[in-house]
Design an enzyme around this catalytic site. Structure first.
Site, PDB file in Angstrom:
ATOM      1  N   ASN A 217       0.988  -1.032  -0.093  1.00 24.71           N
ATOM      2  CA  ASN A 217       0.083  -0.430   0.170  1.00 24.71           C
ATOM      3  C   ASN A 217       0.795   0.889  -0.158  1.00 24.71           C
ATOM      4  O   ASN A 217       1.368   1.763   0.946  1.00 24.71           O
ATOM      5  CB  ASN A 217      -0.807  -0.308   0.905  1.00 24.71           C
ATOM      6  CG  ASN A 217      -1.624   0.971   1.215  1.00 24.71           C
ATOM      7  OD1 ASN A 217      -2.255   1.821   0.855  1.00 24.71           O
ATOM      8  ND2 ASN A 217      -2.936   0.757   2.454  1.00 24.71           N
TER       9      ASN A 217
ATOM     10  N   ARG B  21      -2.482  -1.791  -3.104  1.00 23.97           N
ATOM     11  CA  ARG B  21      -3.838  -1.263  -3.151  1.00 23.97           C
ATOM     12  C   ARG B  21      -3.355   0.288  -4.343  1.00 23.97           C
ATOM     13  O   ARG B  21      -2.451   0.417  -4.459  1.00 23.97           O
ATOM     14  CB  ARG B  21      -3.767  -0.335  -2.045  1.00 23.97           C
ATOM     15  CG  ARG B  21      -4.699   0.781  -1.752  1.00 23.97           C
ATOM     16  CD  ARG B  21      -4.767   0.976  -0.310  1.00 23.97           C
ATOM     17  NE  ARG B  21      -6.215   2.358  -0.461  1.00 23.97           N
ATOM     18  CZ  ARG B  21      -5.647   3.619   0.731  1.00 23.97           C
ATOM     19  NH1 ARG B  21      -4.894   3.844   0.631  1.00 23.97           N
ATOM     20  NH2 ARG B  21      -6.682   4.210   0.465  1.00 23.97           N
TER      21      ARG B  21
ATOM     22  N   HIS C 265     -11.494   4.593  -0.224  1.00 25.93           N
ATOM     23  CA  HIS C 265     -11.752   3.706   1.217  1.00 25.93           C
ATOM     24  C   HIS C 265     -12.768   2.416   0.289  1.00 25.93           C
ATOM     25  O   HIS C 265     -13.278   1.656   1.539  1.00 25.93           O
ATOM     26  CB  HIS C 265     -12.160   3.904   2.314  1.00 25.93           C
ATOM     27  CG  HIS C 265     -11.731   5.402   2.952  1.00 25.93           C
ATOM     28  ND1 HIS C 265     -11.820   6.507   3.219  1.00 25.93           N
ATOM     29  CD2 HIS C 265      -9.611   5.393   3.077  1.00 25.93           C
ATOM     30  CE1 HIS C 265     -10.878   7.225   4.230  1.00 25.93           C
ATOM     31  NE2 HIS C 265     -10.120   7.035   3.381  1.00 25.93           N
TER      32      HIS C 265
ATOM     33  N   ARG D 173      -8.036  17.147   6.411  1.00 23.66           N
ATOM     34  CA  ARG D 173      -8.422  18.285   4.990  1.00 23.66           C
ATOM     35  C   ARG D 173      -9.774  18.890   5.292  1.00 23.66           C
ATOM     36  O   ARG D 173     -10.295  18.029   6.312  1.00 23.66           O
ATOM     37  CB  ARG D 173      -9.191  16.256   3.836  1.00 23.66           C
ATOM     38  CG  ARG D 173      -7.412  15.742   3.635  1.00 23.66           C
ATOM     39  CD  ARG D 173      -7.933  14.397   2.611  1.00 23.66           C
ATOM     40  NE  ARG D 173      -6.644  13.996   2.286  1.00 23.66           N
ATOM     41  CZ  ARG D 173      -7.612  12.034   2.308  1.00 23.66           C
ATOM     42  NH1 ARG D 173      -8.620  11.885   2.330  1.00 23.66           N
ATOM     43  NH2 ARG D 173      -5.916  11.532   1.769  1.00 23.66           N
TER      44      ARG D 173
ATOM     45  N   GLU E  46      -7.634  -3.926   5.538  1.00 28.06           N
ATOM     46  CA  GLU E  46      -7.652  -3.613   4.108  1.00 28.06           C
ATOM     47  C   GLU E  46      -6.852  -4.305   3.960  1.00 28.06           C
ATOM     48  O   GLU E  46      -6.917  -4.718   1.974  1.00 28.06           O
ATOM     49  CB  GLU E  46      -7.523  -2.223   3.410  1.00 28.06           C
ATOM     50  CG  GLU E  46      -8.562  -0.799   4.468  1.00 28.06           C
ATOM     51  CD  GLU E  46      -8.037   0.464   4.248  1.00 28.06           C
ATOM     52  OE1 GLU E  46      -7.381   0.163   4.777  1.00 28.06           O
ATOM     53  OE2 GLU E  46      -8.493   0.860   2.688  1.00 28.06           O
TER      54      GLU E  46
END
Ligand code: AMP
Length: 404
Positions: free
Chosen positions: A14, A95, A184, A245, A388
């Site tokens: 990832n 990913r 996501h 963010r 994940e």
């Protein structure tokens, strides 16, 4: 247990914009054999933590780019285990953040797929190029191991047009592939499937609101196993307030900052993505620290928390309406799994909607999936840890098995 790599293991990679996370795991048993994290790639203070069967190695120094990071990680594998090259890994799962309109399922990487990922890279300029470096570097070192791309956008590929379309000049939107893609997705799908499995319900029969609250944060509305809306959009900037963010923001602010403050587009990008959110509001993007400061009566942390909660509740309301009937609300990721006040406060006062958090159950810390609603709550409220890496490993191995 043998230390050799068996055919059942998958290396999951990832590659983030300045980090590289990896794991070697057995998707069937869920056993993690080795894992690690390279951080602050591109800075002078880079570091790598590498763990093989509980033996941790820390390396500090400068990693100039992702290529350097991967080369160093491969050295660590060779020196400290697992011996990747010497044994038969079944697959590498990468990913990949943005699949654009091209990818809606895990995909075996060949030259065509690689160039398509490159072609859509302008949609995710911070992420896809790093993902490609990961793909290239690992395939150079492990050329015989099949590599599979698992896309963060895939679960949202079939969002209804009304949810995916911006009210922008249609020609401009078409020309530049501007639409809501969502991110996501691997986590939203894994967690919503895990909910069905844990409750012994058919995935296709239940409607869920999934709250992935980590440093990045997003929410989705999942109707009978299909995502019908999500808070992230063309990029991961839209939606919830995040660690650094803004989440939703009036696009007019961009014009204001450019015209009045004289900021460049790159300045604004950094401001919105790296220096806003909780960090921008109170100087802190670690949620634990925000909560401690709220408890200590700090005003800016309180405002940050309130803005965060306000946005969450606004979307919960929206998704209750969009779904019409909600069976499960599920919390996941660092904040969702650990911050009980966020779970309680985001659902407070919603008894009229059949949503009742059980204070005691919510306060219990636990590792596995659990229910935190009262027995009388019409909506089942849950905490389900996301994974994940496991999801990527499973998908990678399925793709490889299907092509053999
Ligand atoms: P993630 O991106 O999923 O790794 O989540 C990272 C976020 O989870 C950070 O803001 C952490 O501060 C937050 N987090 C982790 N553990 C806790 C905790 N025990 N209580 C509150 N927030 C936490």
């Amino acid at each position: 247990m043998s230390d050799s790599v068996s055919d059942d293991l998958v290396l999951v990679v990832n590659a983030g914009s300045s980090s590289l996370k990896y794991q070697v795991l057995n998707p069937a048993t869920e056993a993690v054999i080795a894992d690690g994290l390279a951080e602050q790639i591109g800075e002078s203070s880079s570091r790598i933590r590498h763990d093989y069967r509980g033996n941790e190695v820390l390396v500090e120094g400068t990693l100039v780019d992702h290529n350097a990071a991967i080369a160093k990680v491969m050295e660590l594998f060779e020196a400290d285990g697992v011996d990747l090259a010497g044994s038969g890994l079944a697959a590498v799962g990468h990913r990949v953040v943005h699949g654009g309109r091209s990818f809606f399922a895990p995909t075996l990487i060949d030259a065509t797929v690689r160039s398509e990922i490159e072609r859509i890279s302008p949609l995710a300029p911070l992420h896809n190029p790093a993902n490609l470096v990961g793909i290239d570097a690992v395939s150079a070192l492990l050329p015989d191991v099949p590599a599979v791309a698992v896309f963060d956008t895939a679960f949202f590929h079939d969002l209804p047009d009304a949810a995916a379309t911006y009210a922008l000049d249609a020609e401009v939107a078409k020309q530049y592939a501007i639409r809501r893609y969502g991110f996501h997705g691997t986590s939203h799908e894994y967690v919503s499937r895990k909910v069905a499995e844990t409750l012994g319900r058919d995935y296709g029969d239940i409607n869920q609101i999934v709250l992935h609250l980590g440093n990045g944060a997003s929410m989705s509305a999942v109707a009978g196993g299909k995502a019908i809306d999500t808070t992230m959009g063309m990029t991961p900037l839209e939606g919830l307030v995040m660690g650094t963010r803004t989440g939703d923001i009036d696009a007019g602010i961009v014009f204001q900052l450019a015209r009045v403050a004289g900021m460049s587009i790159d300045d604004i990008d950094v401001l919105f993505n790296k220096n806003s959110g909780l960090k921008g509001l109170c100087g802190e993007n670690d949620f634990r620290a925000v909560l401690e400061r709220v408890d200590a009566g700090d005003d800016s942390a309180r405002l940050a928390y309130d803005v965060y909660l306000h946005r969450l509740r606004r979307y919960i309301g929206a998704y209750l309406i969009e779904l019409g009937r909600v069976d499960v609300i599920v919390f996941t990721a660092g904040v969702g799994e650990n911050a009980s006040p966020v779970r309680a406060d985001s659902l407070a006062g919603l008894e009229n909607f059949g949503i009742e958090v059980d204070a005691e159950r919510n306060a219990v810390r636990g590792k596995g999936p659990r229910v935190i609603s009262t027995d009388t709550s019409a909506v089942t409220i849950m905490v389900v840890p996301t994974n994940e890496e496991l999801a990527i490993a499973r998908q990678a191995i399925e793709v490889v098995a299907a092509t053999e």
